[in-house]
Design a protein around this motif. Structure first.
Motif, PDB file in Angstrom:
ATOM      1  N   VAL A   1      -0.660   1.712   8.356  1.00  0.00           N
ATOM      2  CA  VAL A   1      -1.457   1.640   7.134  1.00  0.00           C
ATOM      3  C   VAL A   1      -0.519   1.799   5.943  1.00  0.00           C
ATOM      4  O   VAL A   1       0.216   2.790   5.856  1.00  0.00           O
ATOM      5  CB  VAL A   1      -2.517   2.762   7.096  1.00  0.00           C
ATOM      6  CG1 VAL A   1      -3.395   2.618   5.846  1.00  0.00           C
ATOM      7  CG2 VAL A   1      -3.363   2.750   8.361  1.00  0.00           C
ATOM      8  N   GLU A   2      -0.536   0.827   5.041  1.00  0.00           N
ATOM      9  CA  GLU A   2       0.228   0.960   3.801  1.00  0.00           C
ATOM     10  C   GLU A   2      -0.628   1.724   2.800  1.00  0.00           C
ATOM     11  O   GLU A   2      -1.754   1.319   2.494  1.00  0.00           O
ATOM     12  CB  GLU A   2       0.598  -0.405   3.246  1.00  0.00           C
ATOM     13  CG  GLU A   2       1.530  -0.312   2.039  1.00  0.00           C
ATOM     14  CD  GLU A   2       2.044  -1.661   1.585  1.00  0.00           C
ATOM     15  OE1 GLU A   2       2.543  -1.737   0.440  1.00  0.00           O
ATOM     16  OE2 GLU A   2       1.961  -2.631   2.366  1.00  0.00           O
ATOM     17  N   THR A   3      -0.125   2.848   2.319  1.00  0.00           N
ATOM     18  CA  THR A   3      -0.894   3.716   1.428  1.00  0.00           C
ATOM     19  C   THR A   3      -0.779   3.241  -0.024  1.00  0.00           C
ATOM     20  O   THR A   3       0.115   2.463  -0.366  1.00  0.00           O
ATOM     21  CB  THR A   3      -0.391   5.166   1.521  1.00  0.00           C
ATOM     22  OG1 THR A   3       0.914   5.244   0.924  1.00  0.00           O
ATOM     23  CG2 THR A   3      -0.319   5.633   2.968  1.00  0.00           C
ATOM     24  N   PRO A   4      -1.672   3.726  -0.905  1.00  0.00           N
ATOM     25  CA  PRO A   4      -1.597   3.345  -2.330  1.00  0.00           C
ATOM     26  C   PRO A   4      -0.273   3.730  -2.988  1.00  0.00           C
ATOM     27  O   PRO A   4       0.119   3.138  -3.990  1.00  0.00           O
ATOM     28  CB  PRO A   4      -2.771   4.114  -2.947  1.00  0.00           C
ATOM     29  CG  PRO A   4      -3.730   4.308  -1.833  1.00  0.00           C
ATOM     30  CD  PRO A   4      -2.890   4.505  -0.610  1.00  0.00           C
ATOM     31  N   THR A   5       0.441   4.718  -2.414  1.00  0.00           N
ATOM     32  CA  THR A   5       1.728   5.141  -2.991  1.00  0.00           C
ATOM     33  C   THR A   5       2.891   4.277  -2.515  1.00  0.00           C
ATOM     34  O   THR A   5       4.033   4.488  -2.913  1.00  0.00           O
ATOM     35  CB  THR A   5       2.022   6.605  -2.619  1.00  0.00           C
ATOM     36  OG1 THR A   5       2.158   6.714  -1.197  1.00  0.00           O
ATOM     37  CG2 THR A   5       0.912   7.528  -3.110  1.00  0.00           C
ATOM     38  N   GLY A   6       2.609   3.302  -1.619  1.00  0.00           N
ATOM     39  CA  GLY A   6       3.669   2.433  -1.106  1.00  0.00           C
ATOM     40  C   GLY A   6       4.345   2.972   0.133  1.00  0.00           C
ATOM     41  O   GLY A   6       5.297   2.366   0.627  1.00  0.00           O
ATOM     42  N   GLN A   7       3.860   4.100   0.659  1.00  0.00           N
ATOM     43  CA  GLN A   7       4.398   4.620   1.914  1.00  0.00           C
ATOM     44  C   GLN A   7       3.619   4.026   3.085  1.00  0.00           C
ATOM     45  O   GLN A   7       2.620   3.329   2.904  1.00  0.00           O
ATOM     46  CB  GLN A   7       4.318   6.153   1.925  1.00  0.00           C
ATOM     47  CG  GLN A   7       5.223   6.832   0.907  1.00  0.00           C
ATOM     48  CD  GLN A   7       5.058   8.338   0.932  1.00  0.00           C
ATOM     49  OE1 GLN A   7       4.014   8.870   0.565  1.00  0.00           O
ATOM     50  NE2 GLN A   7       6.101   9.029   1.368  1.00  0.00           N
TER      51      GLN A   7
END
Length: 315
Positions: free
Chosen positions: A84-90
């Motif tokens: 899962v790509e998170t909203p923070t880019g991690q």
């Protein structure tokens, strides 16, 4: 028994062009998902059945089942791996098909929870089994980690039954597959050539690598299938064990009186059974299963439900 945290957030993962993209125009979950998989792995098929049924968009990266270069970045060396790509880019990797499905079900049902926080509810554990071998597992992997407010609205008897059958899929049904698919040398090679076709190995791997997968894989699984037959005490006629388990499933649905174990609509148990059986569709064992058990009508209905809104974009 030692608890360990799951794979933590990662700042970077090697960029690999997806084999294909599954896109649902009505998907409003705001999840950027990448599934590292083998196309015909029962556990990967289980995850795809869940994603497709719920109309969740995702990219697919087909992993070479022999060399597995595309998951060298991961300390967890089995597929499926859902990132899962998170909203923070991690990037948050999710491991184990049952944990992936439980975590995403929690996310869908409880809008107040973030996926990164949900993953923390499924820690890895290490333990030593009765034979003295060190094993790993994931705690709570069959449980939805909902808030108390959400749990009050759930039918606990139905949740418990759903968990029971999901466990049965992993502990019993899936172990009847390999000894049947790889019952003979001819069936093993038929299966791997079919896997090459549906997994688009000609497109995804160099020809030498595709041939390596087919020949090494077929011979390896022929031997593994025979060991699994003995390990799980299947009948000498391994087809009978597969038929018996599928008829047991169908008899249990008929007792409930609905089309599916979930009633009028599939639940997580239906999706799990469909997913693992879908992994052998196209193999000789599956053709025999449809002819010699009562699974066909249910399976065809499940296929309609799962694929209702599916759109595939080739890349």
């Amino acid at each position: 028994m030692n608890k360990q945290s799951g794979i933590p957030l990662l700042d970077e993962i090697p960029k690999i062009n997806p084999s294909r993209k599954i896109h649902y125009p009505n998907d409003n979950n705001n999840l950027k998902l990448t599934l590292y998989q083998y196309q015909t792995c029962p556990f990967c098929c289980k995850v795809r059945a869940f994603l497709d049924y719920h109309g969740i968009s995702y990219d697919v990266i087909e992993v070479d089942p022999v060399l597995r270069q595309s998951i060298k970045w991961s300390p967890y060396k089995k597929v499926p791996i859902l990132v899962v790509e998170t909203p923070t880019g991690q990037y948050q990797p999710l491991n184990d098909s049952s944990m992936i499905i439980s975590a995403l079900s929690t996310f869908i049902k409880d809008a107040e929870k973030e996926i990164v926080d949900i993953v923390k509810c499924y820690p890895f554990i290490e333990y030593v089994d009765e034979g003295g071998s060190r094993k790993t597992d994931i705690m709570n992997k069959y449980f939805l980690m909902l808030s108390e407010k959400k749990m009050v609205k759930m039918n606990m008897d139905e949740l418990n039954e759903e968990r029971k059958w999901r466990r049965w899929v992993d502990d019993v049904l899936v172990h009847t597959l390999s000894p049947n698919v790889y019952r003979t040398k001819e069936e093993a090679f038929q299966a791997f050539n079919w896997f090459s076709e549906v997994g688009e190995w000609e497109k995804n791997f160099p020809e030498w690598e595709r041939q390596l997968i087919i020949y090494v894989g077929a011979y390896a699984m022929l031997m593994i299938g025979k060991r699994l037959k003995k390990k799980y005490n299947l009948k000498d006629d391994v087809r009978s064990s597969l038929y018996d388990e599928c008829n047991y499933w169908m008899k249990s649905i008929q007792k409930k009186g609905g089309k599916f174990m979930g009633g009028d609509k599939p639940n997580l148990a239906d999706l799990a059974v469909f997913g693992v059986l879908n992994s052998i569709e196209g193999c000789l064992a599956f053709e025999d299963l449809l002819k010699n058990s009562k699974i066909k009508v249910w399976f065809d209905q499940m296929k309609i439900e799962v694929n209702r809104n599916k759109m595939i974009t080739d890349v």
